[in-house]
Design a protein around this motif. Structure first.
Motif, PDB file in Angstrom:
ATOM      1  N   GLU A   6       0.827  -1.215   0.000  1.00  0.00           N
ATOM      2  CA  GLU A   6       0.000   0.000   0.000  1.00  0.00           C
ATOM      3  C   GLU A   6       0.865   1.270   0.000  1.00  0.00           C
ATOM      4  O   GLU A   6       0.566   2.235   0.713  1.00  0.00           O
ATOM      5  CB  GLU A   6      -0.936   0.001   1.216  1.00  0.00           C
ATOM      6  CG  GLU A   6      -1.891  -1.180   1.275  1.00  0.00           C
ATOM      7  CD  GLU A   6      -2.883  -1.208   0.131  1.00  0.00           C
ATOM      8  OE1 GLU A   6      -3.327  -0.120  -0.286  1.00  0.00           O
ATOM      9  OE2 GLU A   6      -3.189  -2.303  -0.363  1.00  0.00           O
ATOM     10  N   ASN A  23      -0.956   3.786  -3.686  1.00  0.00           N
ATOM     11  CA  ASN A  23      -1.403   2.511  -3.124  1.00  0.00           C
ATOM     12  C   ASN A  23      -0.931   1.290  -3.914  1.00  0.00           C
ATOM     13  O   ASN A  23      -1.750   0.473  -4.359  1.00  0.00           O
ATOM     14  CB  ASN A  23      -2.932   2.474  -3.041  1.00  0.00           C
ATOM     15  CG  ASN A  23      -3.437   2.941  -1.693  1.00  0.00           C
ATOM     16  OD1 ASN A  23      -2.662   3.375  -0.839  1.00  0.00           O
ATOM     17  ND2 ASN A  23      -4.735   2.862  -1.504  1.00  0.00           N
ATOM     18  N   GLY A  60       2.298   3.664   3.718  1.00  0.00           N
ATOM     19  CA  GLY A  60       2.522   2.271   3.351  1.00  0.00           C
ATOM     20  C   GLY A  60       3.812   1.721   3.935  1.00  0.00           C
ATOM     21  O   GLY A  60       4.577   2.440   4.586  1.00  0.00           O
TER      22      GLY A  60
END
Length: 238
Positions: A6, A23, A60
């Protein structure tokens, strides 16, 4: 070897947030040779910089060889790059005032290796990239293909398990480009060095065992060799 979960990279501009990467999820195994392709501005070089610890994701998780890069400070990222990653760039980035041997030895010297160790390692690397006898020359005395071989030797100096190559054949003619790709393939096949290469060239990407296509900051295709044909790949890149 490389796990991207992500991961986004966002730049705040006057016109609003710009997602260079949005993402993305990727896993690249140890010993893979992966090519990252995409149009100009698609985010492929940004992704390579994040994997190499040259920049940090906005969000992420990014894990390379068991190290979670997004938790590292600048000093820790510098040590990570020095010990874990070899970089190869389109414009070689050799220091013109240093000899070939001195350029190759840069990371070894920074890591305080002994003069004997440095000399032995440099001579072996010169042999490995077919540049024996060129150690005392300066980059300006070499051809583009030879300079890129010096850059690869420098990338290998610390015996990294990962090489990141950003358009390594971009400034080379076809013959020298093929020679550099053959050298990278040899390192991947014989030494199981993981290679991630950004390229805009389908012929260069064909040297890799896997092709990852990015467009507008998002991965739109991820295929291993033999699965994705040229027509499908060309469609992904359009």
């Amino acid at each position: 070897m490389i796990t991207i979960q992500e991961v986004s990279k966002v730049y705040s501009l006057e016109s609003g947030d710009f997602f260079a990467l949005n993402n993305n999820n990727i896993h690249i195994n140890k010993g893979e040779f992966a090519a990252i392709m995409g149009p100009s501005g698609s985010g492929k070089s940004t992704l390579l910089q994040l994997i190499g610890g040259l920049d940090q994701p906005s969000s992420g998780n990014l894990i390379v060889d068991g190290i979670q890069l997004n938790n590292l400070n600048e000093k820790e990222r510098t040590l990570f790059r020095r010990k874990k990653v070899g970089f190869v760039f389109q414009n070689y980035q050799l220091l013109p005032m240093m000899t070939v041997s001195e350029n190759i030895a840069l990371s070894l010297s920074a890591n305080k290796a002994s003069k004997t160790e440095i000399n032995l390692r440099v001579q072996q690397l010169l042999k490995d990239v077919n540049l024996e006898g060129k150690g005392s020359q300066f980059p300006s005395q070499l051809s583009g293909g030879q300079q890129q071989r010096v850059a690869i030797a420098r990338a290998l100096a610390m015996k990294p398990q990962l090489i990141l190559a950003d358009e390594p054949t971009g400034n080379l003619d076809q013959k020298n480009g093929e020679d550099i790709l053959a050298l990278l393939s040899k390192l991947n096949n014989e030494e199981q060095i993981t290679i991630v290469m950004v390229t805009h060239d389908l012929q260069a990407a064909a040297a890799a065992g896997r092709i990852i296509v990015i467009r507008d900051g998002e991965i739109v295709n991820d295929q291993k060799k033999g699965v994705l044909g040229h027509e499908s790949m060309a469609s992904s890149l359009a």
